[in-house]
Design a protein around this motif. Structure first.
Motif, PDB file in Angstrom:
ATOM      1  N   VAL A  21       9.484  17.929  61.862  1.00  0.00           N
ATOM      2  CA  VAL A  21       8.419  17.250  61.126  1.00  0.00           C
ATOM      3  C   VAL A  21       7.424  18.303  60.682  1.00  0.00           C
ATOM      4  CG1 VAL A  21       6.576  15.533  61.245  1.00  0.00           C
ATOM      5  CG2 VAL A  21       8.690  15.170  62.533  1.00  0.00           C
ATOM      6  N   PRO A  22       7.366  18.655  59.408  1.00  0.00           N
ATOM      7  CA  PRO A  22       8.304  18.256  58.355  1.00  0.00           C
ATOM      8  C   PRO A  22       9.635  18.977  58.538  1.00  0.00           C
ATOM      9  CG  PRO A  22       6.840  19.943  57.512  1.00  0.00           C
ATOM     10  CD  PRO A  22       6.383  19.629  58.921  1.00  0.00           C
ATOM     11  N   ARG A  23      10.662  18.483  57.885  1.00  0.00           N
ATOM     12  CA  ARG A  23      11.989  19.107  58.003  1.00  0.00           C
ATOM     13  C   ARG A  23      12.013  20.349  57.132  1.00  0.00           C
ATOM     14  NH1 ARG A  23      16.644  15.042  57.076  1.00  0.00           N
ATOM     15  NH2 ARG A  23      17.748  16.970  57.475  1.00  0.00           N
ATOM     16  N   CYS A  24      11.710  21.492  57.762  1.00  0.00           N
ATOM     17  CA  CYS A  24      11.604  22.755  57.038  1.00  0.00           C
ATOM     18  C   CYS A  24      12.182  23.906  57.845  1.00  0.00           C
ATOM     19  CB  CYS A  24      10.141  23.100  56.754  1.00  0.00           C
ATOM     20  SG  CYS A  24       9.335  21.998  55.595  1.00  0.00           S
ATOM     21  N   THR A  25      12.523  24.960  57.121  1.00  0.00           N
ATOM     22  CA  THR A  25      12.872  26.238  57.713  1.00  0.00           C
ATOM     23  C   THR A  25      11.942  27.268  57.092  1.00  0.00           C
ATOM     24  OG1 THR A  25      15.186  25.605  57.956  1.00  0.00           O
ATOM     25  CG2 THR A  25      14.677  27.963  58.057  1.00  0.00           C
ATOM     26  N   TYR A  26      11.295  28.048  57.950  1.00  0.00           N
ATOM     27  CA  TYR A  26      10.372  29.089  57.507  1.00  0.00           C
ATOM     28  C   TYR A  26      10.894  30.439  57.980  1.00  0.00           C
ATOM     29  CZ  TYR A  26       7.182  25.055  57.430  1.00  0.00           C
ATOM     30  OH  TYR A  26       6.606  23.829  57.223  1.00  0.00           O
ATOM     31  N   TYR A  27      10.702  31.459  57.157  1.00  0.00           N
ATOM     32  CA  TYR A  27      11.046  32.831  57.548  1.00  0.00           C
ATOM     33  C   TYR A  27       9.787  33.683  57.487  1.00  0.00           C
ATOM     34  CZ  TYR A  27      15.945  31.609  57.156  1.00  0.00           C
ATOM     35  OH  TYR A  27      17.170  31.032  57.338  1.00  0.00           O
ATOM     36  N   PHE A  28       9.542  34.436  58.556  1.00  0.00           N
ATOM     37  CA  PHE A  28       8.401  35.339  58.633  1.00  0.00           C
ATOM     38  C   PHE A  28       8.925  36.744  58.904  1.00  0.00           C
ATOM     39  CE2 PHE A  28       6.982  31.163  60.072  1.00  0.00           C
ATOM     40  CZ  PHE A  28       5.905  30.940  59.217  1.00  0.00           C
ATOM     41  N   GLY A  29       8.480  37.687  58.130  1.00  0.00           N
ATOM     42  CA  GLY A  29       8.933  39.060  58.307  1.00  0.00           C
ATOM     43  C   GLY A  29       8.897  39.794  56.998  1.00  0.00           C
ATOM     44  N   PRO A  30       9.615  40.874  56.871  1.00  0.00           N
ATOM     45  CA  PRO A  30      10.484  41.465  57.880  1.00  0.00           C
ATOM     46  C   PRO A  30       9.701  42.328  58.865  1.00  0.00           C
ATOM     47  CG  PRO A  30      10.615  42.771  55.889  1.00  0.00           C
ATOM     48  CD  PRO A  30       9.696  41.602  55.598  1.00  0.00           C
ATOM     49  N   PHE A  31      10.298  42.506  60.024  1.00  0.00           N
ATOM     50  CA  PHE A  31       9.753  43.364  61.068  1.00  0.00           C
ATOM     51  C   PHE A  31      10.674  44.557  61.247  1.00  0.00           C
ATOM     52  CE2 PHE A  31       8.219  39.108  61.880  1.00  0.00           C
ATOM     53  CZ  PHE A  31       6.865  39.318  62.111  1.00  0.00           C
ATOM     54  N   ASP A  32      10.116  45.648  61.710  1.00  0.00           N
ATOM     55  CA  ASP A  32      10.896  46.872  61.908  1.00  0.00           C
ATOM     56  C   ASP A  32      11.811  46.817  63.122  1.00  0.00           C
ATOM     57  OD1 ASP A  32       9.816  48.121  59.671  1.00  0.00           O
ATOM     58  OD2 ASP A  32       8.115  48.899  60.817  1.00  0.00           O
ATOM     59  N   SER A  33      11.474  45.946  64.076  1.00  0.00           N
ATOM     60  CA  SER A  33      12.289  45.873  65.287  1.00  0.00           C
ATOM     61  C   SER A  33      12.367  44.440  65.790  1.00  0.00           C
ATOM     62  CB  SER A  33      11.700  46.763  66.390  1.00  0.00           C
ATOM     63  OG  SER A  33      10.471  46.222  66.846  1.00  0.00           O
ATOM     64  N   GLN A  34      13.374  44.203  66.617  1.00  0.00           N
ATOM     65  CA  GLN A  34      13.530  42.890  67.234  1.00  0.00           C
ATOM     66  C   GLN A  34      12.339  42.597  68.143  1.00  0.00           C
ATOM     67  OE1 GLN A  34      17.027  42.572  69.682  1.00  0.00           O
ATOM     68  NE2 GLN A  34      16.919  40.343  69.755  1.00  0.00           N
ATOM     69  N   LYS A  35      11.886  43.598  68.858  1.00  0.00           N
ATOM     70  CA  LYS A  35      10.759  43.424  69.776  1.00  0.00           C
ATOM     71  C   LYS A  35       9.491  43.028  69.027  1.00  0.00           C
ATOM     72  CE  LYS A  35       8.150  45.698  73.416  1.00  0.00           C
ATOM     73  NZ  LYS A  35       8.021  46.894  74.244  1.00  0.00           N
ATOM     74  N   GLN A  62      18.395  39.005  62.573  1.00  0.00           N
ATOM     75  CA  GLN A  62      18.464  40.058  61.581  1.00  0.00           C
ATOM     76  C   GLN A  62      19.159  39.471  60.358  1.00  0.00           C
ATOM     77  OE1 GLN A  62      20.352  43.603  63.037  1.00  0.00           O
ATOM     78  NE2 GLN A  62      18.938  44.890  61.915  1.00  0.00           N
ATOM     79  N   CYS A  63      18.425  39.390  59.247  1.00  0.00           N
ATOM     80  CA  CYS A  63      18.964  38.772  58.046  1.00  0.00           C
ATOM     81  C   CYS A  63      18.147  39.223  56.837  1.00  0.00           C
ATOM     82  CB  CYS A  63      18.951  37.254  58.172  1.00  0.00           C
ATOM     83  SG  CYS A  63      17.300  36.527  58.315  1.00  0.00           S
ATOM     84  N   GLN A  64      18.450  38.646  55.686  1.00  0.00           N
ATOM     85  CA  GLN A  64      17.671  38.870  54.478  1.00  0.00           C
ATOM     86  C   GLN A  64      17.582  37.538  53.738  1.00  0.00           C
ATOM     87  OE1 GLN A  64      15.921  41.613  53.433  1.00  0.00           O
ATOM     88  NE2 GLN A  64      15.139  40.086  52.009  1.00  0.00           N
ATOM     89  N   PRO A  65      16.593  36.711  54.079  1.00  0.00           N
ATOM     90  CA  PRO A  65      16.508  35.399  53.437  1.00  0.00           C
ATOM     91  C   PRO A  65      16.166  35.518  51.958  1.00  0.00           C
ATOM     92  CG  PRO A  65      14.588  35.807  54.816  1.00  0.00           C
ATOM     93  CD  PRO A  65      15.528  36.937  55.046  1.00  0.00           C
ATOM     94  N   ASP A  66      16.738  34.634  51.155  1.00  0.00           N
ATOM     95  CA  ASP A  66      16.437  34.585  49.721  1.00  0.00           C
ATOM     96  C   ASP A  66      15.161  33.802  49.455  1.00  0.00           C
ATOM     97  OD1 ASP A  66      18.749  36.006  49.034  1.00  0.00           O
ATOM     98  OD2 ASP A  66      19.942  34.176  48.973  1.00  0.00           O
ATOM     99  N   VAL A  67      14.917  32.805  50.301  1.00  0.00           N
ATOM    100  CA  VAL A  67      13.754  31.926  50.162  1.00  0.00           C
ATOM    101  C   VAL A  67      13.032  31.912  51.504  1.00  0.00           C
ATOM    102  CG1 VAL A  67      13.003  29.575  49.648  1.00  0.00           C
ATOM    103  CG2 VAL A  67      15.019  30.505  48.508  1.00  0.00           C
ATOM    104  N   LEU A  68      11.703  31.986  51.483  1.00  0.00           N
ATOM    105  CA  LEU A  68      10.951  32.067  52.734  1.00  0.00           C
ATOM    106  C   LEU A  68      10.600  30.706  53.324  1.00  0.00           C
ATOM    107  CD1 LEU A  68       8.605  35.079  51.984  1.00  0.00           C
ATOM    108  CD2 LEU A  68      10.870  35.049  53.045  1.00  0.00           C
ATOM    109  N   THR A  69      10.561  29.661  52.508  1.00  0.00           N
ATOM    110  CA  THR A  69      10.301  28.304  52.988  1.00  0.00           C
ATOM    111  C   THR A  69      11.298  27.367  52.339  1.00  0.00           C
ATOM    112  OG1 THR A  69       7.936  28.783  53.210  1.00  0.00           O
ATOM    113  CG2 THR A  69       8.586  26.466  53.209  1.00  0.00           C
ATOM    114  N   ILE A  70      12.049  26.658  53.170  1.00  0.00           N
ATOM    115  CA  ILE A  70      13.040  25.713  52.671  1.00  0.00           C
ATOM    116  C   ILE A  70      12.650  24.327  53.156  1.00  0.00           C
ATOM    117  CG2 ILE A  70      15.473  25.050  52.686  1.00  0.00           C
ATOM    118  CD1 ILE A  70      16.029  28.044  53.447  1.00  0.00           C
TER     119      ILE A  70
END
Length: 82
Positions: A21-35, A62-70
């Motif tokens: 709620v809401p039905r979304c996927t968000y991507y935040f980044g990129p970061f230099d490390s997993q930590k 670890q990815c490269q999203p095309d869209v930051l908010t779906i």
């Protein structure tokens, strides 16, 4: 040596947050490390919770999203309209 991996740019680390709620996927980044991404994850979850998002699941990947908010509801509406 795997040539496919050699030719691919290195992917950054991202925080992927899914909310029901809401039905979304968000991507935040990129970061230099997993930590670094892991340390930032809780801040994004808290911010979304304060914005009244619910049923929040966050993971580091670890990815490269095309869209930051779906927005899932809109994506399903567009798919079903074809």
């Amino acid at each position: 040596m795997n040539l496919f991996q050699f030719n691919q740019p290195e992917f950054g680390w991202w925080v992927e947050v899914n909310t029901l709620v809401p039905r979304c996927t968000y991507y935040f980044g990129p970061f230099d490390s997993q930590k670094e991404a892991q340390l930032s994850r809780s801040g994004y979850v808290e911010d979304l919770y304060e914005e009244e998002a619910r049923d929040i699941v966050a993971m580091v990947k670890q990815c490269q999203p095309d869209v930051l908010t779906i927005f899932q509801d809109e994506a399903e509406l567009q798919i079903s309209s074809f």
